[in-house]
Enzyme design. Structure first.
Site, PDB file in Angstrom:
ATOM      1  N   SER A  62       0.821  -1.215   0.077  1.00 41.76           N
ATOM      2  CA  SER A  62       0.050   0.036  -0.089  1.00 41.76           C
ATOM      3  C   SER A  62       0.756   1.077  -0.122  1.00 41.76           C
ATOM      4  CB  SER A  62      -0.972  -0.085   1.174  1.00 41.76           C
ATOM      5  OG  SER A  62      -1.911   0.889   0.827  1.00 41.76           O
ATOM      6  N   ASP A 117      -9.707  -4.998  -5.021  1.00 41.31           N
ATOM      7  CA  ASP A 117      -9.124  -3.853  -4.099  1.00 41.31           C
ATOM      8  C   ASP A 117     -10.009  -2.656  -4.088  1.00 41.31           C
ATOM      9  OD1 ASP A 117      -7.800  -1.718  -2.421  1.00 41.31           O
ATOM     10  OD2 ASP A 117      -5.812  -2.758  -3.218  1.00 41.31           O
ATOM     11  N   HIS A 149      -7.891  -5.487  -0.733  1.00 41.40           N
ATOM     12  CA  HIS A 149      -6.570  -4.616  -0.301  1.00 41.40           C
ATOM     13  C   HIS A 149      -6.064  -5.620   0.874  1.00 41.40           C
ATOM     14  CE1 HIS A 149      -4.213  -1.187  -0.265  1.00 41.40           C
ATOM     15  NE2 HIS A 149      -4.255  -1.145   1.025  1.00 41.40           N
TER      16      HIS A 149
END
Length: 175
Positions: A62, A117, A149
């Site tokens: 991320s 995601d 995610h």
């Protein structure tokens, strides 16, 4: 911890601040550059401890992947490689500007992203990959259908294989 604008300024353990979680907004350069300086100190410490810079990989998940791309492609283009998992760069990222003026071969990018995601859209990761490729980065994007995610075992195994290929044990013994 730092104040994080998408959480209305509440403190959060994030790499840098964002104006919002979107590919279509300016980057919060001040907080990104501050973190780059701190991470550069860590890289320099590793080099002082005898690790060759071309044997250092950086990456993350991320925001960590975004941070790694900023650090490598703007300040440390002689690293072994970069990995970015469920990550993206903003459309007008300063990373792209840095690569446009770069004359060296930038580090290879290993990228993974899930198609489901909902926080960091797959299309953002895909757009980042295409832009980096257009600027001379050898980049691969591994797509994971139905992955949100998060990480999964297959992704970690692919990353491990890439790391072992990039940093073979034999080369470490020779250095």
């Amino acid at each position: 911890s730092r104040p994080y604008t998408p959480m209305k300024g509440a403190f959060s353990t994030v790499w840098f601040d964002r104006y919002k979680i979107s590919i279509d907004c300016p980057e919060h350069i001040e907080s990104i550059d501050s973190m780059c300086r701190g991470l550069t100190n860590l890289i320099n410490d590793e080099i002082k401890n005898g690790i060759a810079k071309n044997r250092i990989l950086i990456g993350g998940f991320s925001m960590g992947g975004g941070m790694a791309m900023h650090l490598a492609y703007r300040f440390h283009q002689d690293l072994a490689g970069v990995f970015a998992l469920s990550s993206f760069l903003n459309k007008d990222s300063v990373v792209y500007q840095a690569l446009k003026s770069n004359e060296n071969v930038p580090p290879e990018l290993f990228q993974c992203h899930g198609t489901a995601d909902e926080l960091v859209l797959y299309s953002w990761g895909e757009e980042t990959n295409k832009m980096l490729k257009s600027l001379g980065v050898s980049a691969t994007l591994h797509t994971f259908p139905n992955l949100n995610h998060e990480l999964n075992r297959t992704e970690i195994e692919k990353l491990k294989s890439w790391i072992v290929k990039k940093l073979p044990v034999e080369a470490a013994k020779a250095n």
